[in-house]
Design a protein around this motif. Structure first.
Motif, PDB file in Angstrom:
ATOM      1  N   LYS A  67       4.837  18.586  -9.221  1.00  0.00           N
ATOM      2  CA  LYS A  67       4.571  17.423  -8.535  1.00  0.00           C
ATOM      3  C   LYS A  67       3.902  16.215  -9.764  1.00  0.00           C
ATOM      4  CE  LYS A  67       3.219  18.359  -3.778  1.00  0.00           C
ATOM      5  NZ  LYS A  67       2.131  18.344  -2.846  1.00  0.00           N
ATOM      6  N   ALA A  68       4.449  15.120  -9.580  1.00  0.00           N
ATOM      7  CA  ALA A  68       3.787  14.163 -10.595  1.00  0.00           C
ATOM      8  C   ALA A  68       3.726  12.850  -9.804  1.00  0.00           C
ATOM      9  CB  ALA A  68       4.811  13.907 -11.748  1.00  0.00           C
ATOM     10  N   TYR A  69       2.716  12.288  -9.542  1.00  0.00           N
ATOM     11  CA  TYR A  69       2.372  11.268  -8.715  1.00  0.00           C
ATOM     12  C   TYR A  69       2.449   9.806  -9.519  1.00  0.00           C
ATOM     13  CZ  TYR A  69       0.074  14.885  -5.850  1.00  0.00           C
ATOM     14  OH  TYR A  69      -0.030  16.078  -5.102  1.00  0.00           O
ATOM     15  N   PHE A  70       2.889   9.009  -8.371  1.00  0.00           N
ATOM     16  CA  PHE A  70       2.720   7.565  -8.994  1.00  0.00           C
ATOM     17  C   PHE A  70       2.266   6.821  -7.600  1.00  0.00           C
ATOM     18  CE2 PHE A  70       6.384   5.722  -6.762  1.00  0.00           C
ATOM     19  CZ  PHE A  70       7.090   6.806  -6.374  1.00  0.00           C
ATOM     20  N   GLY A 323      -0.235  18.165 -19.340  1.00  0.00           N
ATOM     21  CA  GLY A 323      -1.640  18.251 -18.699  1.00  0.00           C
ATOM     22  C   GLY A 323      -1.427  17.158 -17.666  1.00  0.00           C
ATOM     23  N   ALA A 324      -0.758  16.033 -17.984  1.00  0.00           N
ATOM     24  CA  ALA A 324      -1.063  15.110 -16.910  1.00  0.00           C
ATOM     25  C   ALA A 324      -0.263  15.339 -15.757  1.00  0.00           C
ATOM     26  CB  ALA A 324      -0.491  13.496 -17.485  1.00  0.00           C
ATOM     27  N   ASN A 325      -0.792  14.598 -14.542  1.00  0.00           N
ATOM     28  CA  ASN A 325      -0.093  15.009 -13.140  1.00  0.00           C
ATOM     29  C   ASN A 325       0.251  13.622 -12.572  1.00  0.00           C
ATOM     30  OD1 ASN A 325      -2.966  15.573 -12.619  1.00  0.00           O
ATOM     31  ND2 ASN A 325      -2.259  15.082 -10.736  1.00  0.00           N
ATOM     32  N   ASP A 326      -0.022  12.394 -13.220  1.00  0.00           N
ATOM     33  CA  ASP A 326      -0.060  11.228 -12.672  1.00  0.00           C
ATOM     34  C   ASP A 326       0.452  10.154 -13.825  1.00  0.00           C
ATOM     35  OD1 ASP A 326      -0.556   8.428 -11.567  1.00  0.00           O
ATOM     36  OD2 ASP A 326      -1.531   9.776  -9.761  1.00  0.00           O
ATOM     37  N   ILE A 327       1.208   9.207 -13.154  1.00  0.00           N
ATOM     38  CA  ILE A 327       1.695   8.311 -14.244  1.00  0.00           C
ATOM     39  C   ILE A 327       1.415   6.969 -14.063  1.00  0.00           C
ATOM     40  CG2 ILE A 327       4.038   8.105 -13.121  1.00  0.00           C
ATOM     41  CD1 ILE A 327       5.197   8.431 -15.887  1.00  0.00           C
ATOM     42  N   ASP A 328       0.287   6.631 -13.185  1.00  0.00           N
ATOM     43  CA  ASP A 328      -0.043   5.364 -12.553  1.00  0.00           C
ATOM     44  C   ASP A 328       1.192   4.811 -11.539  1.00  0.00           C
ATOM     45  OD1 ASP A 328      -2.542   3.882 -12.638  1.00  0.00           O
ATOM     46  OD2 ASP A 328      -1.288   2.055 -13.255  1.00  0.00           O
ATOM     47  N   GLY A 329       0.898   3.479 -11.738  1.00  0.00           N
ATOM     48  CA  GLY A 329       1.860   2.603 -10.455  1.00  0.00           C
ATOM     49  C   GLY A 329       2.752   1.784 -11.161  1.00  0.00           C
ATOM     50  N   THR A 330       3.127   0.714 -10.410  1.00  0.00           N
ATOM     51  CA  THR A 330       4.074  -0.256 -11.064  1.00  0.00           C
ATOM     52  C   THR A 330       3.521  -1.489 -11.709  1.00  0.00           C
ATOM     53  OG1 THR A 330       3.822  -1.104  -8.562  1.00  0.00           O
ATOM     54  CG2 THR A 330       5.769   0.151  -9.012  1.00  0.00           C
ATOM     55  N   VAL A 331       2.058  -1.551 -11.424  1.00  0.00           N
ATOM     56  CA  VAL A 331       1.293  -2.442 -12.022  1.00  0.00           C
ATOM     57  C   VAL A 331       1.538  -4.199 -12.082  1.00  0.00           C
ATOM     58  CG1 VAL A 331       0.205  -3.116 -14.331  1.00  0.00           C
ATOM     59  CG2 VAL A 331       0.584  -0.798 -13.785  1.00  0.00           C
ATOM     60  N   THR A 332       2.784  -4.682 -12.134  1.00  0.00           N
ATOM     61  CA  THR A 332       3.225  -5.998 -12.064  1.00  0.00           C
ATOM     62  C   THR A 332       2.784  -7.020 -13.034  1.00  0.00           C
ATOM     63  OG1 THR A 332       3.065  -5.360  -9.596  1.00  0.00           O
ATOM     64  CG2 THR A 332       3.464  -7.823 -10.223  1.00  0.00           C
ATOM     65  N   GLU A 333       1.350  -7.108 -13.167  1.00  0.00           N
ATOM     66  CA  GLU A 333       1.007  -8.161 -13.888  1.00  0.00           C
ATOM     67  C   GLU A 333      -0.335  -7.812 -14.827  1.00  0.00           C
ATOM     68  OE1 GLU A 333      -0.034 -11.798 -12.437  1.00  0.00           O
ATOM     69  OE2 GLU A 333      -0.409 -12.951 -14.386  1.00  0.00           O
ATOM     70  N   GLU A 334      -0.168  -7.240 -16.126  1.00  0.00           N
ATOM     71  CA  GLU A 334      -1.338  -6.849 -16.742  1.00  0.00           C
ATOM     72  C   GLU A 334      -1.900  -7.737 -17.919  1.00  0.00           C
ATOM     73  OE1 GLU A 334      -3.862  -4.154 -19.282  1.00  0.00           O
ATOM     74  OE2 GLU A 334      -2.068  -5.198 -19.964  1.00  0.00           O
ATOM     75  N   VAL A 365       6.408  11.953  -6.377  1.00  0.00           N
ATOM     76  CA  VAL A 365       5.305  12.004  -5.334  1.00  0.00           C
ATOM     77  C   VAL A 365       4.562  10.548  -5.337  1.00  0.00           C
ATOM     78  CG1 VAL A 365       3.666  13.083  -3.601  1.00  0.00           C
ATOM     79  CG2 VAL A 365       5.200  14.584  -5.169  1.00  0.00           C
ATOM     80  N   ARG A 366       5.183   9.672  -4.143  1.00  0.00           N
ATOM     81  CA  ARG A 366       4.214   8.585  -4.191  1.00  0.00           C
ATOM     82  C   ARG A 366       2.899   8.940  -3.459  1.00  0.00           C
ATOM     83  NH1 ARG A 366       6.307   3.027  -1.130  1.00  0.00           N
ATOM     84  NH2 ARG A 366       4.111   2.100  -0.937  1.00  0.00           N
ATOM     85  N   ARG A 367       1.729   8.367  -4.001  1.00  0.00           N
ATOM     86  CA  ARG A 367       0.713   8.602  -3.493  1.00  0.00           C
ATOM     87  C   ARG A 367      -0.006   7.407  -3.189  1.00  0.00           C
ATOM     88  NH1 ARG A 367      -3.078   6.605  -6.939  1.00  0.00           N
ATOM     89  NH2 ARG A 367      -2.451   6.516  -9.295  1.00  0.00           N
TER      90      ARG A 367
END
Ligand code: SF4
Length: 384
Positions: A67-70, A323-334, A365-367
């Motif tokens: 699983k890899a989360y976003f 080692g990472a299991n999550d790639i963060d999200g869509t973010v939109t404006e940073e 997997v969306r979390r």
């Protein structure tokens, strides 16, 4: 398609790890034993990054399988005006500067409303420490996001912002956290820790809270029932031993309170900062090692996140096999990392995140923010 490690004969993998001088650490990892400070140092200094990654991947796979989360989120940096002048920061401005800005709660509400047509379920809000905005402003900013989208999870305020609110509120700690909960705060992001050592604190961010105060504030946050993340800003003046010290301090606090959701190593971008003379951004080599060592040292952290904004999408994708299991999200404006010169885009769509994860051989997997709701991606795409 799947990552090459999976095709390695386990005995051959063990031989590769042994050849890298990591046999004792492998034995601990396989036995589920905690790694010591010196193990962390050895992992940082081992020239064979593939062997370090192999070990981290073993731990990651044991915890999360493939699983890899976003998530689907949006960032709102409500002000860049800041009383502090951290040397690694390109985001902060002083009042009166042309690039200084402050969002009213109404603007924050509009920012969230702009994305009502998208399935956003988290707003991530962090900002500078404004010299004059009253305590009520911070509560209003949270209320504004919830007014725009009542079901959104508000993940807001670094420990630096929380510490500031506690100071300016004129209220007790219990009252401040009760106010934040009533306003709609759901959890806290992990920023502001930088590197939790006195030397780095004095050298590059001496004005703002130091290691002990960051940890004390995080303890308060978690004891009042909020979950949070923890970061480390690497790639400037810190030494390997200081990175390990930082990880051990986070691990100790997690043993004590248990409220950290994810560890997020943040790559330093030097452009437009007072450390620009360092002249280089972190390399993929350093980025992957920080992900891998974090995964191996933080045995009590469920998640290690590869934050694609700072790593770039390509490195974040590869980090899933280190080692990472999550790639963060869509973010939109940073704004924070883009002011410091990242060439990563401002947003990735759900489809782009899913593509990155699938291409690396993992299962997207969306979390939600707190990892207690997971959605199988294919049905999520069908609903989006
Ligand atoms: S890192 Fe945060 S506290 Fe430091 S100057 Fe930048 S905005 Fe201010």
């Amino acid at each position: 398609m799947s990552f090459a490690y999976e095709h390695l004969d386990p005995e051959l993998a063990d031989r590769l790890i042994a050849r890298a001088g990591l046999d004792q650490i492998r034995a601990k990892v396989d036995a589920g034993e905690r790694l010591a400070f010196d193990d962390g140092l050895r992992l940082y200094q081992c020239p064979d990054l593939a062997a370090v990654g192999l070990l981290a991947h073993r731990v990651r796979t044991r915890r999360h399988g493939r699983k890899a989360y976003f998530n689907v989120n949006q960032h709102v940096n409500y002000t860049n005006i800041c009383i502090y002048s951290c040397k690694f920061c390109a985001f902060a401005a002083k009042e009166g500067e042309e690039r200084a800005y402050l969002m009213t709660p109404r603007i924050v509400e509009e920012k969230v409303r702009e994305h009502l047509h998208e399935p956003v379920d988290e707003v991530h809000m962090v900002a500078g420490i404004h010299p004059t905005m009253p305590y009520e402003y911070y509560l209003d900013v949270v209320r504004a996001a919830k007014r725009a989208r009542p079901d959104i999870h508000v993940k807001a305020f670094t420990m630096v912002e929380i510490d500031h609110m506690l100071k300016v509120s004129g209220k007790s700690e219990d009252e401040v956290f009760a106010d934040l909960r009533a306003a709609g705060l759901g959890s806290c992001p992990g920023g502001g820790a930088e590197v939790l050592t006195d030397r780095v604190h004095k050298a590059v961010f001496r004005e703002k809270i130091g290691p002990q105060q960051w940890l004390d504030t995080a303890r308060k946050v978690q004891r009042h029932g909020f979950q949070m993340n923890a970061t480390m800003l690497y790639g400037h003046i810190e030494r390997d031993a200081e990175r390990v010290e930082h990880l051990v301090k986070l691990r100790d606090l997690q043993d004590e309170c248990g409220g950290f959701m994810a560890y997020i190593p943040l790559a330093f971008w030097p452009y437009h900062t007072d450390l620009e003379h360092y002249g280089h951004v972190t390399t993929g080599w350093t980025d992957l090692r920080n992900i891998a060592v974090g995964r191996l040292m933080l045995d009590n952290f469920p998640t290690v996140k590869a934050y694609w904004i700072m790593l770039t999408p390509a490195s974040a994708q590869v980090a899933l096999a280190f080692g990472a299991n999550d790639i963060d999200g869509t973010v939109t404006e940073e704004k924070i990392t883009h002011d410091a010169g990242t060439d990563a885009p401002m947003r990735l769509t759900q489809d782009e995140l899913i593509h990155l994860i699938r291409e690396a051989g993992f299962v997207p997997v969306r979390r939600n923010t707190t990892y207690d709701r997971e959605t199988v991606v294919d049905s999520a795409l069908a609903q989006a």
